[in-house]
Design a protein around this motif. Structure first.
Motif, PDB file in Angstrom:
ATOM      1  N   GLN A 142       0.601  -0.825  -7.456  1.00 32.95           N
ATOM      2  CA  GLN A 142       0.257  -0.932  -6.032  1.00 32.95           C
ATOM      3  C   GLN A 142       0.668  -2.483  -5.576  1.00 32.95           C
ATOM      4  N   LEU A 143       1.021  -2.414  -4.374  1.00 27.52           N
ATOM      5  CA  LEU A 143       1.292  -3.778  -3.697  1.00 27.52           C
ATOM      6  C   LEU A 143       0.087  -3.574  -2.587  1.00 27.52           C
ATOM      7  N   ARG A 144      -0.393  -5.025  -2.546  1.00 33.24           N
ATOM      8  CA  ARG A 144      -1.502  -4.990  -1.419  1.00 33.24           C
ATOM      9  C   ARG A 144      -1.196  -6.244  -0.690  1.00 33.24           C
ATOM     10  N   ILE A 145      -1.365  -6.119   0.823  1.00 26.68           N
ATOM     11  CA  ILE A 145      -1.079  -7.161   1.832  1.00 26.68           C
ATOM     12  C   ILE A 145      -2.549  -7.652   2.012  1.00 26.68           C
ATOM     13  N   MET A 146      -2.852  -8.950   1.492  1.00 24.72           N
ATOM     14  CA  MET A 146      -4.337  -9.437   1.676  1.00 24.72           C
ATOM     15  C   MET A 146      -4.596  -9.943   2.765  1.00 24.72           C
ATOM     16  N   ARG A 147      -5.874  -9.743   3.391  1.00 22.10           N
ATOM     17  CA  ARG A 147      -6.579 -10.296   4.617  1.00 22.10           C
ATOM     18  C   ARG A 147      -5.644 -10.633   5.721  1.00 22.10           C
ATOM     19  N   PRO A 148      -5.079  -9.207   6.488  1.00 25.18           N
ATOM     20  CA  PRO A 148      -4.287  -9.410   7.440  1.00 25.18           C
ATOM     21  C   PRO A 148      -5.119 -10.253   8.648  1.00 25.18           C
ATOM     22  N   LEU A 149      -4.343 -10.962   9.455  1.00 26.14           N
ATOM     23  CA  LEU A 149      -4.964 -11.985  10.214  1.00 26.14           C
ATOM     24  C   LEU A 149      -5.522 -11.262  11.473  1.00 26.14           C
ATOM     25  N   ASN A 150      -4.966 -10.178  12.032  1.00 25.76           N
ATOM     26  CA  ASN A 150      -5.372  -9.683  13.359  1.00 25.76           C
ATOM     27  C   ASN A 150      -4.818  -7.983  13.287  1.00 25.76           C
ATOM     28  N   GLU A 151      -5.290  -7.183  14.137  1.00 29.42           N
ATOM     29  CA  GLU A 151      -5.203  -5.964  14.273  1.00 29.42           C
ATOM     30  C   GLU A 151      -3.492  -5.547  14.550  1.00 29.42           C
ATOM     31  N   ASP A 152      -3.026  -6.678  15.334  1.00 30.34           N
ATOM     32  CA  ASP A 152      -1.573  -6.403  15.383  1.00 30.34           C
ATOM     33  C   ASP A 152      -0.857  -6.289  14.362  1.00 30.34           C
ATOM     34  N   LEU A 153      -1.133  -7.199  13.299  1.00 27.97           N
ATOM     35  CA  LEU A 153      -0.622  -7.193  12.234  1.00 27.97           C
ATOM     36  C   LEU A 153      -0.767  -6.023  11.287  1.00 27.97           C
ATOM     37  N   VAL A 154      -2.127  -5.618  11.448  1.00 30.21           N
ATOM     38  CA  VAL A 154      -2.572  -4.241  10.620  1.00 30.21           C
ATOM     39  C   VAL A 154      -1.424  -3.229  11.026  1.00 30.21           C
ATOM     40  N   ARG A 155      -1.529  -2.969  12.568  1.00 30.14           N
ATOM     41  CA  ARG A 155      -0.508  -1.870  12.757  1.00 30.14           C
ATOM     42  C   ARG A 155       0.872  -2.057  12.351  1.00 30.14           C
ATOM     43  N   PHE A 156       1.363  -3.502  12.178  1.00 31.99           N
ATOM     44  CA  PHE A 156       2.615  -3.732  11.905  1.00 31.99           C
ATOM     45  C   PHE A 156       2.777  -3.269  10.509  1.00 31.99           C
ATOM     46  N   TYR A 157       2.113  -3.624   9.717  1.00 26.36           N
ATOM     47  CA  TYR A 157       2.028  -3.393   8.142  1.00 26.36           C
ATOM     48  C   TYR A 157       1.908  -1.988   7.824  1.00 26.36           C
ATOM     49  N   GLN A 158       1.334  -1.155   8.563  1.00 27.41           N
ATOM     50  CA  GLN A 158       1.040   0.024   8.496  1.00 27.41           C
ATOM     51  C   GLN A 158       2.568   1.029   8.949  1.00 27.41           C
ATOM     52  N   GLY A 159       3.081   0.425   9.835  1.00 27.89           N
ATOM     53  CA  GLY A 159       4.511   0.614   9.903  1.00 27.89           C
ATOM     54  C   GLY A 159       5.545   0.873   8.792  1.00 27.89           C
ATOM     55  N   PHE A 160       5.133   0.253   7.663  1.00 32.03           N
ATOM     56  CA  PHE A 160       5.931   0.081   6.483  1.00 32.03           C
ATOM     57  C   PHE A 160       5.297   0.747   5.647  1.00 32.03           C
ATOM     58  N   GLY A 161       4.253   1.656   5.931  1.00 35.71           N
ATOM     59  CA  GLY A 161       3.802   2.833   5.082  1.00 35.71           C
ATOM     60  C   GLY A 161       2.497   2.431   4.312  1.00 35.71           C
ATOM     61  N   PHE A 162       1.944   1.158   4.898  1.00 35.25           N
ATOM     62  CA  PHE A 162       0.534   0.518   4.062  1.00 35.25           C
ATOM     63  C   PHE A 162      -0.568   1.309   4.639  1.00 35.25           C
ATOM     64  N   THR A 163      -1.697   1.332   3.977  1.00 36.45           N
ATOM     65  CA  THR A 163      -2.857   2.106   4.307  1.00 36.45           C
ATOM     66  C   THR A 163      -3.898   0.885   4.401  1.00 36.45           C
ATOM     67  N   LEU A 164      -4.748   0.880   5.412  1.00 38.73           N
ATOM     68  CA  LEU A 164      -5.646  -0.253   5.508  1.00 38.73           C
ATOM     69  C   LEU A 164      -7.005   0.116   4.762  1.00 38.73           C
ATOM     70  N   TYR A 165      -7.522  -0.793   4.084  1.00 39.05           N
ATOM     71  CA  TYR A 165      -8.888  -0.912   3.379  1.00 39.05           C
ATOM     72  C   TYR A 165      -9.528  -1.762   3.971  1.00 39.05           C
ATOM     73  N   ARG A 166     -10.828  -1.484   4.612  1.00 36.80           N
ATOM     74  CA  ARG A 166     -11.810  -2.617   5.068  1.00 36.80           C
ATOM     75  C   ARG A 166     -12.649  -3.090   4.178  1.00 36.80           C
ATOM     76  N   GLY A 167     -12.526  -4.222   3.528  1.00 38.93           N
ATOM     77  CA  GLY A 167     -13.481  -4.593   2.493  1.00 38.93           C
ATOM     78  C   GLY A 167     -14.821  -4.873   3.032  1.00 38.93           C
ATOM     79  N   LYS A 168     -15.615  -4.923   2.139  1.00 43.40           N
ATOM     80  CA  LYS A 168     -17.052  -5.277   2.719  1.00 43.40           C
ATOM     81  C   LYS A 168     -17.709  -6.381   1.897  1.00 43.40           C
ATOM     82  N   ALA A 169     -16.910  -6.732   0.666  1.00 40.93           N
ATOM     83  CA  ALA A 169     -17.251  -8.097   0.135  1.00 40.93           C
ATOM     84  C   ALA A 169     -16.235  -8.960  -0.290  1.00 40.93           C
TER      85      ALA A 169
END
Length: 180
Positions: A142-169
């Motif tokens: 698995q490849l993880r992109i850690m701690r995206p800086l903002n929601e625009d980047l989240v959407r951008f990375y999702q365009g590459f097929g990545f899935t968001l996991y919202r961490g709680k800890a």
């Protein structure tokens, strides 16, 4: 540096070189003509140091390439670092490491130069390709992109097929993931 640390670093050097070479081959022929991929050394750190005060740099960007890379590379001998050059200009940098178990690869920091950039729109895809190759070569699934800086980047990375996991800890922070 302990001999065991040096041995690990040296043994992963070939994985790093191979991943950069495979990523180069994955580029379009037009990009291959003027792009080069290498590791991050003193030259790249110094250039990236000038990015830190540039008015076009994202206000969310807090990582200091100039100050952070050497310590990061020393603490994580299995890390992967990537400097993306085009016609004599440093266009992007990225760095990450395998998780402790080694079954996941983290892309901790990725940044495109805030200056006029010949590879605008390409830095992320080149980095992801190189990181996926490195992850596969070390046995990660698995490849993880850690701690995206903002929601625009989240959407951008999702365009590459990545899935968001919202961490709680802090031990499992927010990241995007893609299974290999």
């Amino acid at each position: 540096m302990r001999e065991s640390h040096r041995a690990v670093t040296n043994s992963y050097d070939q994985f790093r070189e191979d991943a950069r070479a495979v990523a180069m081959q994955a580029l379009s022929p037009q990009l291959q003509e003027h792009v080069s991929l290498k590791g991050i050394d003193a030259q790249e750190r110094a250039i990236a140091g000038t990015w830190e005060m540039h008015s076009n740099r994202s206000p969310d960007a807090e990582w200091s390439w100039e100050e952070g890379v050497s310590g990061y590379k020393f603490r994580h001998p299995k890390q992967f670092d990537l400097a993306i050059w085009s016609t004599g200009q440093l266009c992007g940098l990225s760095i990450g490491k395998p998780t402790f178990s080694g079954d996941k690869m983290r892309l901790d920091v990725i940044e495109r130069s805030p200056l006029h950039n010949l590879l605008k729109g390409e830095v992320t895809s080149i980095s992801i390709t190189a990181f996926l190759t490195y992850a596969e070569s070390i046995g990660a699934n698995q490849l993880r992109i850690m701690r995206p800086l903002n929601e625009d980047l989240v959407r951008f990375y999702q365009g590459f097929g990545f899935t968001l996991y919202r961490g709680k800890a802090s031990n499992v922070p927010t990241h995007l993931w893609l299974n290999l």
